[in-house]
Design an enzyme around this catalytic site. Structure first.
Site, short mmCIF file in Angstrom:
data_model
loop_
_atom_site.label_atom_id
_atom_site.label_comp_id
_atom_site.label_asym_id
_atom_site.label_seq_id
_atom_site.Cartn_x
_atom_site.Cartn_y
_atom_site.Cartn_z
N HIS A 140 -9.25 2.20 -0.02
CA HIS A 140 -9.33 1.48 1.19
C HIS A 140 -10.79 1.52 2.34
O HIS A 140 -10.25 0.96 4.00
CB HIS A 140 -8.75 1.17 1.64
CG HIS A 140 -7.87 -0.03 2.26
ND1 HIS A 140 -8.56 -1.12 2.94
CD2 HIS A 140 -6.49 -1.26 1.90
CE1 HIS A 140 -7.49 -1.78 3.84
NE2 HIS A 140 -7.09 -2.18 2.42
N HIS A 149 0.90 -1.43 0.31
CA HIS A 149 -0.34 0.62 0.32
C HIS A 149 0.65 1.56 -0.32
O HIS A 149 0.54 1.95 0.63
CB HIS A 149 -0.85 -0.23 0.66
CG HIS A 149 -2.10 -1.45 1.07
ND1 HIS A 149 -2.04 -1.63 -0.19
CD2 HIS A 149 -2.82 -2.00 1.93
CE1 HIS A 149 -3.17 -2.41 0.26
NE2 HIS A 149 -3.64 -2.56 1.27
N GLU A 205 -11.03 -3.64 -2.94
CA GLU A 205 -10.73 -2.27 -3.72
C GLU A 205 -10.13 -2.27 -5.27
O GLU A 205 -10.10 -3.15 -5.34
CB GLU A 205 -8.98 -2.65 -2.75
CG GLU A 205 -9.12 -2.96 -1.29
CD GLU A 205 -8.11 -3.57 -0.50
OE1 GLU A 205 -7.06 -3.20 -0.83
OE2 GLU A 205 -8.52 -4.59 0.08
C1 GLA Z 1 -5.39 -5.04 1.75
C2 GLA Z 1 -4.39 -6.59 1.41
C3 GLA Z 1 -5.11 -6.73 2.62
C4 GLA Z 1 -4.16 -5.94 3.96
C5 GLA Z 1 -5.53 -5.17 4.30
C6 GLA Z 1 -4.32 -4.02 5.98
O1 GLA Z 1 -6.69 -5.04 1.31
O2 GLA Z 1 -4.76 -7.34 0.60
O3 GLA Z 1 -4.20 -8.45 3.09
O4 GLA Z 1 -2.99 -5.73 4.16
O5 GLA Z 1 -5.06 -4.54 3.48
O6 GLA Z 1 -4.48 -4.49 6.19
#
Ligand code: GLA
Length: 363
Positions: free
Chosen positions: A190, A116, A328
């Site tokens: 997110h 991220h 997402e």
């Molecule tokens: C995304 C990732 C997950 C996790 C979340 C944050 O969705 O795919 O594995 O890292 O972000 O907690």
């Protein structure tokens, strides 16, 4: 915190299409509302969506996203509640990729991998917001310049993310970006949804339908194996609507690796501007329905598997495992290291463009 919420509710009291913003702890917030009383509260910091208030089938408005009461709490936001994500949403294996013969090293902030956007991604920077409105919508345009080398990424990047709330009960997100030299980009949003509107409750009874016949299986570090695999005969196949919880504990290596659903579903194989119906989620008790449309090739369906009750959310509620889900929209994870995946490359001569739309209704 109390003062903060009071300010927010005062803003929420006045309706109409005039755009409003308020300043909290030196950071501005925008509250968008539409003709049907839906309200979305957005912070300039991180482009964080703090609240989405939508009616259930009786007309009761409740907040359907996870988050914190105070802006201060979002400074540490390990689960990325409501945040904008970038430059690269999802994982990059070993925090490393090659571009035009140069190897770039990024932060390894998720075990051995980059997640991220790194230590200080788009969800932890201050955006410059401006209220906008037009026929049947109000919104906010958030702008950010990510300097050359920020978080290890090449090239200076100018990005704008526009959130609009329409009278059709749609929350539309438009991403637009340019860079001054070749780079990679994969922004997303997110927000964690819980359509019951009851913070802390489980999402396992929500029904979900995802328009994908294929997905990108992962290894034990949640890095794609590179395969684009068929969903047939797997507990990850949601072409026909199923309760999230119906098969989440099924014996399947992918569900074991993900600790539940944490997978990229393939909506299309290449980047294009076509808006496609990605998913639909229905919560039977409230009757709330959320549809997701996007121009993105992929969507990560994540069931809050890493929530463990340690984060105290709104009204002091502890968010336990599977108390929120994310959809997402994105390119595929680790695209820069995967030849078969749609390219995340952005050239200086091009403009990055993508759009996602969440539509709210009841049934
Ligand atoms: C995304 C990732 C997950 C996790 C979340 C944050 O969705 O795919 O594995 O890292 O972000 O907690």
């Amino acid at each position: 915190m109390e003062r903060e919420n009071k300010v927010a509710s005062q803003f929420a009291l006045s309706k109409g299409f005039e755009n409003r913003h308020c300043e909290i702890l030196g950071m501005r917030e925008f509250i968008l509302s539409n003709a049907n009383g839906i309200r979305i509260r957005i912070a300039e910091y991180g482009g964080i969506v703090r609240e989405i208030n939508v009616p259930d089938r009786q007309g009761l408005f409740e907040d359907i996203v996870l988050g914190f009461d105070s802006m201060e709490a979002y400074k540490q936001n390990p689960a990325y509640f409501g945040a904008l994500i970038g430059r690269y949403g999802n994982r990059i294996a070993h925090g490393r990729f090659d571009l035009d013969g140069v190897t770039y090293e990024l932060a390894k902030n998720d075990g051995e991998n980059h997640l991220h956007g790194g230590e200080k991604g788009f969800g932890s920077v201050l955006w410059d917001g401006e209220g906008i409105s037009g026929e049947g919508f109000e919104g906010v345009e958030l702008r950010y310049r990510s300097e050359d080398g920020e978080e290890g990424y090449p090239g200076a990047l100018d990005i704008s993310v526009t959130y609009r709330l329409t009278d059709e009960n749609e929350w539309i997100i438009d991403y637009l970006a340019t860079a001054d030299r070749p780079t990679i980009l994969n922004p997303t949003q997110h927000s964690y949804f819980n359509l019951t509107g009851k913070a802390g409750s489980s999402i396992l009874e929500h029904g979900i339908q995802i328009n994908a016949s294929h997905y990108t299986p992962v290894d034990s570090n949640l890095i794609p194996t590179g395969e684009i695999a068929a969903l047939d005969e797997t507990p990850l196949d949601f072409r026909a609507s199923k309760a999230i919880g119906a098969r989440i504990n099924a014996q399947h290596p992918q569900l074991e690796r993900g600790k539940g659903y944490d997978h990229n579903f393939v909506l299309k194989r290449a980047v294009s501007e076509e808006l496609v119906q990605a998913a639909e989620v229905y919560e039977p008790i409230s009757g709330r329905l959320m549809e997701v449309l996007t121009t993105s090739p992929g969507v990560q369906f994540y069931t809050g598997n890493f929530l463990d009750g340690s984060l105290q959310g709104k009204s002091g509620v502890a968010y336990g495992v599977r108390s929120g889900f994310c959809l997402e929209t994105q390119l595929f994870p680790d695209s820069p290291n995967q030849v078969n995946f749609p390219s995340a490359r952005l050239n200086p001569t091009e403009e990055f463009k993508s759009s996602t739309l969440y539509r709210f209704s009841t049934r």
